[in-house]
Write a protein that holds these residues in place. Structure first.
Motif, PDB file in Angstrom:
ATOM      1  N   PRO A  37       0.802  -1.219   0.000  1.00 38.49           N
ATOM      2  CA  PRO A  37       0.000   0.000   0.000  1.00 38.49           C
ATOM      3  C   PRO A  37       0.839   1.275   0.000  1.00 38.49           C
ATOM      4  CG  PRO A  37       0.026  -0.932   2.188  1.00 38.49           C
ATOM      5  CD  PRO A  37       0.748  -1.902   1.293  1.00 38.49           C
ATOM      6  N   ASP A  38       2.157   1.125   0.077  1.00 36.54           N
ATOM      7  CA  ASP A  38       3.032   2.294   0.173  1.00 36.54           C
ATOM      8  C   ASP A  38       3.468   2.855  -1.169  1.00 36.54           C
ATOM      9  OD1 ASP A  38       2.899   2.176   2.955  1.00 36.54           O
ATOM     10  OD2 ASP A  38       4.504   0.692   3.016  1.00 36.54           O
ATOM     11  N   ARG A  40       2.891   4.022  -5.285  1.00 35.27           N
ATOM     12  CA  ARG A  40       1.864   4.810  -5.973  1.00 35.27           C
ATOM     13  C   ARG A  40       0.712   3.923  -6.450  1.00 35.27           C
ATOM     14  NH1 ARG A  40       3.543   9.420  -9.304  1.00 35.27           N
ATOM     15  NH2 ARG A  40       1.901  10.679  -8.438  1.00 35.27           N
ATOM     16  N   GLU A  43      -1.249   2.653  -3.423  1.00 36.38           N
ATOM     17  CA  GLU A  43      -2.117   3.694  -2.845  1.00 36.38           C
ATOM     18  C   GLU A  43      -3.401   3.825  -3.632  1.00 36.38           C
ATOM     19  OE1 GLU A  43      -0.400   7.560  -2.242  1.00 36.38           O
ATOM     20  OE2 GLU A  43       1.397   6.702  -1.337  1.00 36.38           O
ATOM     21  N   GLU A  44      -3.280   3.849  -4.952  1.00 39.50           N
ATOM     22  CA  GLU A  44      -4.463   3.972  -5.806  1.00 39.50           C
ATOM     23  C   GLU A  44      -5.368   2.749  -5.669  1.00 39.50           C
ATOM     24  OE1 GLU A  44      -3.335   4.900  -9.811  1.00 39.50           O
ATOM     25  OE2 GLU A  44      -2.036   6.539  -9.150  1.00 39.50           O
ATOM     26  N   CYS A  46      -5.622   0.739  -3.049  1.00 42.37           N
ATOM     27  CA  CYS A  46      -6.272   0.799  -1.728  1.00 42.37           C
ATOM     28  C   CYS A  46      -7.373   1.855  -1.694  1.00 42.37           C
ATOM     29  CB  CYS A  46      -5.241   1.078  -0.641  1.00 42.37           C
ATOM     30  SG  CYS A  46      -4.119  -0.299  -0.359  1.00 42.37           S
ATOM     31  N   ARG A  47      -7.141   2.962  -2.325  1.00 39.78           N
ATOM     32  CA  ARG A  47      -8.151   4.020  -2.357  1.00 39.78           C
ATOM     33  C   ARG A  47      -9.386   3.568  -3.144  1.00 39.78           C
ATOM     34  NH1 ARG A  47      -5.399   8.244  -4.705  1.00 39.78           N
ATOM     35  NH2 ARG A  47      -4.128   8.218  -2.837  1.00 39.78           N
ATOM     36  N   SER A  48      -9.166   2.914  -4.273  1.00 41.69           N
ATOM     37  CA  SER A  48     -10.304   2.522  -5.109  1.00 41.69           C
ATOM     38  C   SER A  48     -11.141   1.420  -4.465  1.00 41.69           C
ATOM     39  CB  SER A  48      -9.834   2.094  -6.502  1.00 41.69           C
ATOM     40  OG  SER A  48      -9.006   0.973  -6.421  1.00 41.69           O
ATOM     41  N   TYR A  49     -10.521   0.575  -3.623  1.00 40.35           N
ATOM     42  CA  TYR A  49     -11.273  -0.491  -2.948  1.00 40.35           C
ATOM     43  C   TYR A  49     -11.502  -0.196  -1.467  1.00 40.35           C
ATOM     44  CZ  TYR A  49     -10.876  -3.344  -7.114  1.00 40.35           C
ATOM     45  OH  TYR A  49     -10.986  -3.822  -8.392  1.00 40.35           O
ATOM     46  N   ASP A  50     -11.136   1.002  -1.027  1.00 33.40           N
ATOM     47  CA  ASP A  50     -11.339   1.437   0.359  1.00 33.40           C
ATOM     48  C   ASP A  50     -10.695   0.475   1.369  1.00 33.40           C
ATOM     49  OD1 ASP A  50     -12.219   3.304   2.211  1.00 33.40           O
ATOM     50  OD2 ASP A  50     -14.111   2.258   2.556  1.00 33.40           O
ATOM     51  N   VAL A  52      -8.200  -0.150   4.300  1.00 27.57           N
ATOM     52  CA  VAL A  52      -7.514   0.597   5.351  1.00 27.57           C
ATOM     53  C   VAL A  52      -6.902  -0.321   6.407  1.00 27.57           C
ATOM     54  CG1 VAL A  52      -8.865   2.692   5.050  1.00 27.57           C
ATOM     55  CG2 VAL A  52      -9.673   0.923   6.619  1.00 27.57           C
TER      56      VAL A  52
END
Length: 85
Positions: A37-38, A40, A43-44, A46-50, A52
């Protein structure tokens, strides 16, 4: 379909995740994609699938739809994941 494991290296759970993935691939002959998740791309993702919470294992369809989802240190059985891989 594809199975993805999102996790961070050098965390207290890292050895457990690495051993689980290695054993899964040895027993089933199927691969699990690892994503950090670190970076680029991570990150994208993880953000798109929420996502955390790490580690997270996801089964994704060809269209990117989430078919199955496991998070935290309670790993699924190899049979549960093998079905989707």
């Amino acid at each position: 379909m594809r199975v993805v494991c999102v996790w961070r290296d050098e965390e207290d759970y890292s050895r457990m995740v690495d051993e689980w993935i290695t054993e899964f691939e040895r027993r089933t002959g199927k691969e699990i994609e690892s994503i950090s998740p670190d970076g680029r791309a991570g990150e994208e993702f993880c953000r798109s699938y929420d996502i955390v919470e790490y580690p997270t294992i996801m089964a994704l369809g060809d269209d990117g739809a989430v078919l199955a989802f496991w998070k935290g240190r309670m790993f699924p059985t190899f049979d549960e994941v093998s079905y989707w891989a």
